[in-house]
Design an enzyme around this catalytic site. Structure first.
Site, mmCIF file in Angstrom:
data_model
loop_
_atom_site.group_PDB
_atom_site.id
_atom_site.type_symbol
_atom_site.label_atom_id
_atom_site.label_comp_id
_atom_site.label_asym_id
_atom_site.label_seq_id
_atom_site.Cartn_x
_atom_site.Cartn_y
_atom_site.Cartn_z
ATOM 1 N N SER A 1 -77.492 15.127 105.353
ATOM 2 C CA SER A 1 -77.405 15.156 103.773
ATOM 3 C C SER A 1 -78.710 16.045 103.399
ATOM 4 C CB SER A 1 -77.660 13.927 103.151
ATOM 5 O OG SER A 1 -78.169 14.005 101.863
ATOM 6 N N ASP B 1 -75.975 21.154 108.945
ATOM 7 C CA ASP B 1 -74.778 21.597 109.461
ATOM 8 C C ASP B 1 -73.282 21.128 109.028
ATOM 9 O OD1 ASP B 1 -76.415 22.478 111.769
ATOM 10 O OD2 ASP B 1 -76.080 20.654 113.155
ATOM 11 N N HIS C 1 -72.870 21.577 105.868
ATOM 12 C CA HIS C 1 -72.431 22.950 104.943
ATOM 13 C C HIS C 1 -71.746 23.894 105.976
ATOM 14 C CE1 HIS C 1 -75.933 21.497 102.412
ATOM 15 N NE2 HIS C 1 -75.019 21.317 101.480
ATOM 16 N N ARG D 1 -80.982 15.377 101.487
ATOM 17 C CA ARG D 1 -81.856 14.419 100.937
ATOM 18 C C ARG D 1 -82.510 13.648 102.058
ATOM 19 N NH1 ARG D 1 -78.449 14.162 96.062
ATOM 20 N NH2 ARG D 1 -80.047 14.532 94.404
ATOM 21 N N GLY E 1 -67.561 18.762 100.841
ATOM 22 C CA GLY E 1 -67.662 17.852 102.096
ATOM 23 C C GLY E 1 -67.569 16.419 101.581
#
Ligand code: PAF
Length: 282
Positions: free
Chosen positions: A186, A31, A33, A188, A148
């Protein structure tokens, strides 16, 4: 939405436009991005995103090979967000020969914090971002690019590059998007086990606590407060790289009273095999 894989196709799709709004990514979109795409979109006359997992910014021991590649799902999300063109180059398109010309950002900004723990990271980032900018904006009078704030230092490195190379691009810094418990979104986060995912929010909590303690003490003995914050995470099983209070202007340690200058608390720490970063402006 057009999906293109070559620079020539990209330029063809952008011809006739004058101010691309561009969101570069490495894919596996979340979300955060999508919020950047939606924020950037009204600022340009065409909206472009790129997905490229950039080998140059990964150290050999890092997760380049395992970085999630989810092009179909990403393309669907971008289309829904109103993106007009997705540029998804293969490696040989962006790096047809070894990239021996690289951007070396200034040491005072790029060798500290993330740059200290990931040597060469900002060389890789700056080089690919400049190259992507040249793919998107060549021949354009102006543009806007969105990044971001979760990657706080990256935004600063890119802003400085744009300023020093006089690129006609406005940089938009989007606020960090967070899960309900406060964990910064993230790509990751997907590496975390369910137990690690529950624990992961502690990084942002510890950053907040460090910021509060720094304000309460008006910055007296900041190194001790920072060490205590790192110890608190380490006691919970984390391996912290840094938790630190810095000036927003240049990411150097603050001088003088807290009230004098805008600050940011930044942190990076490993939870199991996953390295998480986060920050909080105070
Ligand atoms: O933040 C990222 O996803 C990457 O560092 C970027 C800016 C797309 C460059 O590869």
């Amino acid at each position: 939405m057009h999906i293109v894989h070559t620079i020539a196709e990209l330029r063809d799709k952008l011809s006739g436009f004058e101010r691309p709004a561009f969101v570069p990514t490495m894919g596996n979109l979340h979300d955060g991005h999508i919020a950047l795409v939606k924020q950037a979109r009204p600022l340009g006359d065409v909206t472009v995103s790129s997905i490229f997992v950039n080998r140059l910014q990964f150290a050999p021991h890092e997760d380049f090979d395992s970085y999630p590649r989810t092009l179909d799902a990403d393309a669907q999300r971008l289309e829904e967000a109103g993106c007009d063109v997705l540029f998804a180059p293969r490696e040989r398109e962006l790096y047809p020969e070894p990239q021996t010309y690289k951007v070396h950002p200034a040491n005072d900004l790029a060798d500290i914090l993330e740059g200290h723990f990931r040597p060469g990271f900002f060389i890789g980032v700056s080089t690919v971002v400049l190259k992507l900018f040249s793919c998107v904006y060549a021949g354009m009078p102006a543009g806007v690019a969105a990044f971001g704030k979760k990657d706080y230092q990256q935004v600063m490195v890119v802003r400085r590059m744009v300023r020093q190379f006089a690129l006609p691009i406005d940089i938009l810094a989007g606020e960090t998007q967070r899960a309900q418990d406060g964990l910064a979104l993230s790509s990751r986060n997907g590496y975390l086990s369910p137990a690690e995912r529950r624990e992961a929010v502690e990084l942002s909590r510890e950053l907040r606590a460090l910021g509060d303690a720094a304000k309460a003490s008006n910055m007296a003995d900041l190194p001790t407060l920072e060490a205590q914050a790192m110890q608190a995470l380490a006691r919970r099983g984390w391996k912290p790289d840094y938790l630190t209070v810095r000036r927003r202007a240049d990411l150097q340690p603050p001088q003088g009273a807290l009230a004098d200058e805008p600050l940011v608390v930044l942190g990076a720490a490993n939870l199991g095999n996953t390295r998480l970063i986060d920050n909080l402006e105070i």
